[in-house]
Design a protein around this motif. Sequence first.
Motif, PDB file in Angstrom:
ATOM      1  N   ARG A 168      58.733  41.681  39.178  1.00 42.29           N
ATOM      2  CA  ARG A 168      60.034  41.747  38.501  1.00 42.29           C
ATOM      3  C   ARG A 168      59.867  42.219  37.061  1.00 42.29           C
ATOM      4  O   ARG A 168      60.681  42.989  36.548  1.00 42.29           O
ATOM      5  N   ALA A 169      58.816  41.745  36.421  1.00 43.24           N
ATOM      6  CA  ALA A 169      58.573  42.143  35.031  1.00 43.24           C
ATOM      7  C   ALA A 169      58.170  43.611  34.930  1.00 43.24           C
ATOM      8  O   ALA A 169      58.541  44.306  33.977  1.00 43.24           O
ATOM      9  N   VAL A 170      57.434  44.098  35.920  1.00 47.84           N
ATOM     10  CA  VAL A 170      56.940  45.473  35.899  1.00 47.84           C
ATOM     11  C   VAL A 170      57.971  46.446  36.447  1.00 47.84           C
ATOM     12  O   VAL A 170      58.081  47.587  35.996  1.00 47.84           O
ATOM     13  N   GLY A 171      58.712  45.986  37.446  1.00 52.21           N
ATOM     14  CA  GLY A 171      59.696  46.854  38.068  1.00 52.21           C
ATOM     15  C   GLY A 171      59.135  47.702  39.183  1.00 52.21           C
ATOM     16  O   GLY A 171      59.754  48.687  39.599  1.00 52.21           O
ATOM     17  N   THR A 172      57.962  47.335  39.695  1.00 57.67           N
ATOM     18  CA  THR A 172      57.334  48.089  40.778  1.00 57.67           C
ATOM     19  C   THR A 172      56.404  47.160  41.540  1.00 57.67           C
ATOM     20  O   THR A 172      55.912  46.164  40.979  1.00 57.67           O
ATOM     21  N   PRO A 173      56.147  47.424  42.814  1.00 56.21           N
ATOM     22  CA  PRO A 173      55.198  46.583  43.560  1.00 56.21           C
ATOM     23  C   PRO A 173      53.804  46.611  42.927  1.00 56.21           C
ATOM     24  O   PRO A 173      53.364  47.635  42.407  1.00 56.21           O
ATOM     25  N   ILE A 174      53.125  45.479  42.989  1.00 59.23           N
ATOM     26  CA  ILE A 174      51.777  45.358  42.451  1.00 59.23           C
ATOM     27  C   ILE A 174      50.768  45.710  43.539  1.00 59.23           C
ATOM     28  O   ILE A 174      50.920  45.326  44.700  1.00 59.23           O
ATOM     29  N   LYS A 175      49.755  46.454  43.165  1.00 58.39           N
ATOM     30  CA  LYS A 175      48.733  46.848  44.116  1.00 58.39           C
ATOM     31  C   LYS A 175      48.024  45.630  44.686  1.00 58.39           C
ATOM     32  O   LYS A 175      47.589  44.731  43.956  1.00 58.39           O
ATOM     33  N   SER A 176      47.917  45.595  45.992  1.00 61.57           N
ATOM     34  CA  SER A 176      47.208  44.515  46.663  1.00 61.57           C
ATOM     35  C   SER A 176      45.717  44.799  46.623  1.00 61.57           C
ATOM     36  O   SER A 176      45.268  45.902  46.934  1.00 61.57           O
ATOM     37  N   ASP A 177      44.932  43.797  46.237  1.00 62.22           N
ATOM     38  CA  ASP A 177      43.494  43.987  46.142  1.00 62.22           C
ATOM     39  C   ASP A 177      42.801  42.640  46.263  1.00 62.22           C
ATOM     40  O   ASP A 177      43.434  41.577  46.129  1.00 62.22           O
ATOM     41  N   ASN A 178      41.513  42.662  46.480  1.00 58.94           N
ATOM     42  CA  ASN A 178      40.724  41.436  46.579  1.00 58.94           C
ATOM     43  C   ASN A 178      40.256  41.038  45.181  1.00 58.94           C
ATOM     44  O   ASN A 178      39.080  41.159  44.836  1.00 58.94           O
ATOM     45  N   TYR A 179      41.180  40.571  44.378  1.00 61.44           N
ATOM     46  CA  TYR A 179      40.859  40.236  42.990  1.00 61.44           C
ATOM     47  C   TYR A 179      39.831  39.123  42.895  1.00 61.44           C
ATOM     48  O   TYR A 179      39.050  39.067  41.945  1.00 61.44           O
ATOM     49  N   ALA A 180      39.820  38.214  43.876  1.00 58.11           N
ATOM     50  CA  ALA A 180      38.894  37.078  43.834  1.00 58.11           C
ATOM     51  C   ALA A 180      37.439  37.513  43.968  1.00 58.11           C
ATOM     52  O   ALA A 180      36.537  36.725  43.700  1.00 58.11           O
ATOM     53  N   ALA A 181      37.211  38.772  44.374  1.00 57.08           N
ATOM     54  CA  ALA A 181      35.838  39.264  44.504  1.00 57.08           C
ATOM     55  C   ALA A 181      35.305  39.830  43.196  1.00 57.08           C
ATOM     56  O   ALA A 181      34.118  40.149  43.096  1.00 57.08           O
ATOM     57  N   LEU A 182      36.159  39.955  42.189  1.00 55.31           N
ATOM     58  CA  LEU A 182      35.748  40.559  40.926  1.00 55.31           C
ATOM     59  C   LEU A 182      35.044  39.514  40.055  1.00 55.31           C
ATOM     60  O   LEU A 182      35.558  38.420  39.821  1.00 55.31           O
ATOM     61  N   ASN A 183      33.871  39.860  39.561  1.00 56.81           N
ATOM     62  CA  ASN A 183      33.095  38.894  38.779  1.00 56.81           C
ATOM     63  C   ASN A 183      33.768  38.505  37.474  1.00 56.81           C
ATOM     64  O   ASN A 183      33.623  37.380  36.995  1.00 56.81           O
ATOM     65  N   THR A 184      34.501  39.431  36.870  1.00 56.33           N
ATOM     66  CA  THR A 184      35.213  39.065  35.640  1.00 56.33           C
ATOM     67  C   THR A 184      36.272  38.016  35.932  1.00 56.33           C
ATOM     68  O   THR A 184      36.493  37.092  35.131  1.00 56.33           O
ATOM     69  N   VAL A 185      36.943  38.126  37.061  1.00 56.38           N
ATOM     70  CA  VAL A 185      37.954  37.139  37.445  1.00 56.38           C
ATOM     71  C   VAL A 185      37.288  35.797  37.733  1.00 56.38           C
ATOM     72  O   VAL A 185      37.760  34.734  37.301  1.00 56.38           O
ATOM     73  N   ARG A 186      36.180  35.833  38.453  1.00 57.98           N
ATOM     74  CA  ARG A 186      35.450  34.595  38.752  1.00 57.98           C
ATOM     75  C   ARG A 186      34.969  33.912  37.470  1.00 57.98           C
ATOM     76  O   ARG A 186      35.001  32.683  37.350  1.00 57.98           O
ATOM     77  N   LEU A 187      34.508  34.711  36.532  1.00 55.25           N
ATOM     78  CA  LEU A 187      34.040  34.146  35.270  1.00 55.25           C
ATOM     79  C   LEU A 187      35.185  33.500  34.511  1.00 55.25           C
ATOM     80  O   LEU A 187      35.044  32.397  33.974  1.00 55.25           O
ATOM     81  N   THR A 188      36.321  34.170  34.455  1.00 53.17           N
ATOM     82  CA  THR A 188      37.472  33.610  33.750  1.00 53.17           C
ATOM     83  C   THR A 188      37.839  32.246  34.317  1.00 53.17           C
ATOM     84  O   THR A 188      38.090  31.290  33.570  1.00 53.17           O
ATOM     85  N   LEU A 189      37.873  32.151  35.631  1.00 54.87           N
ATOM     86  CA  LEU A 189      38.221  30.876  36.258  1.00 54.87           C
ATOM     87  C   LEU A 189      37.183  29.809  35.945  1.00 54.87           C
ATOM     88  O   LEU A 189      37.533  28.665  35.621  1.00 54.87           O
ATOM     89  N   ALA A 190      35.891  30.170  36.014  1.00 57.83           N
ATOM     90  CA  ALA A 190      34.837  29.190  35.730  1.00 57.83           C
ATOM     91  C   ALA A 190      34.947  28.660  34.310  1.00 57.83           C
ATOM     92  O   ALA A 190      34.835  27.452  34.065  1.00 57.83           O
ATOM     93  N   LEU A 191      35.183  29.548  33.361  1.00 53.17           N
ATOM     94  CA  LEU A 191      35.299  29.126  31.963  1.00 53.17           C
ATOM     95  C   LEU A 191      36.554  28.295  31.741  1.00 53.17           C
ATOM     96  O   LEU A 191      36.530  27.285  31.027  1.00 53.17           O
ATOM     97  N   TYR A 192      37.651  28.720  32.326  1.00 51.31           N
ATOM     98  CA  TYR A 192      38.903  27.977  32.173  1.00 51.31           C
ATOM     99  C   TYR A 192      38.752  26.546  32.698  1.00 51.31           C
ATOM    100  O   TYR A 192      39.129  25.580  32.025  1.00 51.31           O
TER     101      TYR A 192
END
Length: 415
Positions: A342-366
């Motif tokens: 809704r904020a972007v005004g377009t569908p968001i690309k579907s992807d396996n974000y949980a496989a990204l190491n930067t995402v995993r690191l962010t969660l671990a630190l948080y």
Amino acid sequence: MPGRKGPIASGSTRHTSFRDRTPNPPTITDRDQPRQAQPRRSFSCIVGHHGTAPWRKSQMHHRTRLHRGGAIGFFVAASMHATYASAASNNLGSCMAVPPAVVEIKGIDFYTDSKGSVADPAAVAEFAKYKAPLEYFALQLGAISDGEVDSKQTGGESCATQWLTKWAQDGALTKPLKGGYALWLLSIVSAATSFAKVQSTNHSCDGNHVLITDWLHGLMNQVVSNENQGRPPGKENNLTHWAAYGAYVVGMLAGDKSLTDWAIGVYSRALQNVTDDGFLPSELARGQMALHYNLFSATPLMLVRLMAENNGHREVAASDERLKLFIRSSFAAMSDPSRLERAVGTPIKSDNYAALNTVRLTLALYECRFGRLSVAPKMEAPKADWRLGTVFSFKSCPSGKLFPESIKSCRVSRH
């Protein structure tokens, strides 16, 4: 130092400023900003200064396209990460020959639309090959420095220091060319992270340690200058946030308060700009890739938050509620992107974000600092990532402790 070959004698205080060897990087006023779609332009180039190296059998020549920057690491094949991470982990016992320094850095524009949201698979694959020497060096160096920290090596000329000394002497990363800004920046961040690990246990300021610090300090000052000119407050984006993390690390290494203060300023402005829905306006402009880039910004912002607090900058805690809103919203969008769409005004690309190491690191630190993030999908622990010198594959929760306060700061020439 110019013209000097071979290592500097241990204990020597001789070093050089890299100010004269580091030209101003290309301006970034048009990088990572929406633009009019243009026909692809291409040109031939040689990737850096390479000789025979483990990642290929002959001189690397690639057709490259102008690259305007972005969170480039999202598009690297997982198999390439696994290959280099495995190679690095198998070579901790001895100090291998240092790979040839990569001096020139160019980029490849793999986006085909004005928002920078639609990638050309062929260009993505080409980019992965292009940056292989830098990724190889970063993962090897990171694994070596991890091993030295684990063994609590103190004093002497460490293998990681030898690698960094050689690259500093050879002027590595000192010629960022048009289109190579993002890769240049992330390579500096990675090298600085590995050296910070070394300095957290080595506590040495001999000639080579000063040389490395001066090299990184000169490069990071160029980054900050470029960001200030090309992305002033109000236009800062994911690359500015990665620059802030790098600036904080190098500021600690060099004892340069202006760099750490700049990093905290970027951090504070980023969270002030978080929308009521919990997203960064600068990354909403990326259309279907908005979640990619919000998540990519989350990693350096989380790193700056913890490092700053651990090193006496308690004021960062004032933005914790905005940080939590941002992280919570970004991770929730991985499962349900409706609010973001809704904020972007377009569908968001579907992807396996949980496989990204930067995402995993962010969660671990948080979760180490703030507790369980219930909206986050299940994911594995972070693994080696070339942009972060492979570290942060935590054996246990570090309670937000990235580097100890005892990182040795080496006095350097001011640039």
